[in-house]
Design a protein around this motif. Sequence first.
Motif, short mmCIF file in Angstrom:
data_model
loop_
_atom_site.label_atom_id
_atom_site.label_comp_id
_atom_site.label_asym_id
_atom_site.label_seq_id
_atom_site.Cartn_x
_atom_site.Cartn_y
_atom_site.Cartn_z
N THR A 25 0.85 -1.24 0.02
CA THR A 25 -0.15 -0.01 0.17
C THR A 25 0.83 1.09 0.00
O THR A 25 2.11 1.15 0.02
CB THR A 25 -0.83 -0.03 1.31
N HIS A 26 0.34 2.27 0.03
CA HIS A 26 0.99 3.52 0.28
C HIS A 26 1.50 3.68 1.53
O HIS A 26 1.38 2.92 2.48
CB HIS A 26 0.25 5.01 -0.27
N ASP A 27 2.51 4.67 1.81
CA ASP A 27 3.24 4.82 3.23
C ASP A 27 1.90 5.34 4.09
O ASP A 27 1.07 5.94 3.57
CB ASP A 27 4.20 5.60 3.13
N ALA A 33 -6.71 2.15 1.45
CA ALA A 33 -5.45 1.29 1.35
C ALA A 33 -5.53 -0.07 1.93
O ALA A 33 -5.48 -1.18 1.23
CB ALA A 33 -4.14 2.11 1.53
N TYR A 55 3.23 -2.07 4.35
CA TYR A 55 3.27 -0.83 4.06
C TYR A 55 4.51 -0.22 4.58
O TYR A 55 5.16 -0.47 5.62
CB TYR A 55 2.07 -0.17 4.98
N THR A 94 -2.09 3.45 -4.95
CA THR A 94 -1.14 3.94 -4.99
C THR A 94 -0.49 3.18 -6.32
O THR A 94 -0.76 2.24 -6.93
CB THR A 94 0.00 3.87 -4.07
N ASN A 100 4.43 8.52 -2.35
CA ASN A 100 3.96 8.27 -1.22
C ASN A 100 3.97 6.78 -0.81
O ASN A 100 3.45 6.31 -0.18
CB ASN A 100 2.32 8.63 -1.12
N ASN A 101 4.76 5.99 -1.46
CA ASN A 101 4.96 4.66 -1.52
C ASN A 101 6.38 4.33 -1.42
O ASN A 101 7.38 5.01 -1.91
CB ASN A 101 4.21 3.69 -2.28
N ASP A 114 -5.75 1.38 -8.57
CA ASP A 114 -5.69 2.39 -7.86
C ASP A 114 -6.74 3.48 -8.69
O ASP A 114 -7.36 3.12 -9.54
CB ASP A 114 -4.19 3.17 -8.14
#
Length: 353
Positions: A25-27, A33, A55, A94, A100-101, A114
């Motif tokens: 997933t994204h951070d 997510a 993550y 994402t 952001n990942n 996404d």
Amino acid sequence: MTKPLELSYYLEERKDELNPLLILTHDYPDPDALASAFALQYLAYHVGIRSKIVYGGHIGRSENREMVRLLKIPAKKLRTSDFRHYPHIALVDTQPGFENNSFPPKRKASIVIDQHSTAHEVVADFILIDTEAGSTSALLGRELLAKGFEVPVKLATALVYGILSDTLEFSRTTKRETIDTYFELLPLADMRLLARIQNPSRPRRFFGEMVRGIQNALVRQRLIVSHLGVVENPDLVAQMADFLLTCEGIQWAFCTGRYGDTLHFSLRTHLTDVDAATILRSIVDNPRAAGGYGQVAGGKVRVRENKDPNAWEREEQTLVERLAKRLKLKHNSKFQPLVRSQYEIVERSENNG
Ligand SMILES: [Mn+2]
């Protein structure tokens, strides 16, 4: 446009090759997510693909922690060795190249699912991107339902929450499929469990951080800004922006927080005819450092001389100055404190009484 069911066919066809699969997933993952990763894991499991959900960053927001705990979502903090151990990676909510990942820039993704738009070409073996869907959970929910799978209560609850939170209670999507998917999942979900997730108990520390955010808040015309300083969890920056946007007369909220060597920032707006991410990208040096969806955007920049407090302040001020310019605030307008002193509220209510 990808037709429904294509994902299931793809998984079925490539099941030997894709096993085991790393789902990234994204951070600092949000409900959409987490729910999307949970659903992809379930779909993959059904065709015999083992997978691990990971993550970057961590899960800070109390609602999201409660979601993981109560719905038993097996999401794990990413280890760098994961990328060595898993030849196949699926990104959810994402895309490769998004800041952001934690996806390694040199790897090729196997799967990307996404709802965010991008100016760059997306490279992956399988791509399902629908920028109208309002949430990635809706895309995966649709796949599950179309395939006729029994959707477990916890998964349905996760997807319902993912759709609700990412579409801001359906205020930012009118897509028929998303609405239909939501109403099909709703009777399968446990809404009492969801109520517990949405009203979590919060650590004491959180209240101190909220006080700081309010005390530091400055208002200039229709913009409210708050620099939180050092934060224990970057999710707080987004949460504070959401909260400050509820202030009377405000159309834009911008918050920053210092975390490690990185300045995190969030932008929120009430306006529906603008794209917050486009605005945010226009005020940072590297447009890839910011992203978002509709009225919600966020990003981060590394502060090189992070031992020097002035370097942090310069970065914060530069962003605010550029934002004020971009929003065409009046030149002669000035930032004023939201609350003049921490006693102001008390003083006022005493005077009124
Ligand atoms: Mn999303």
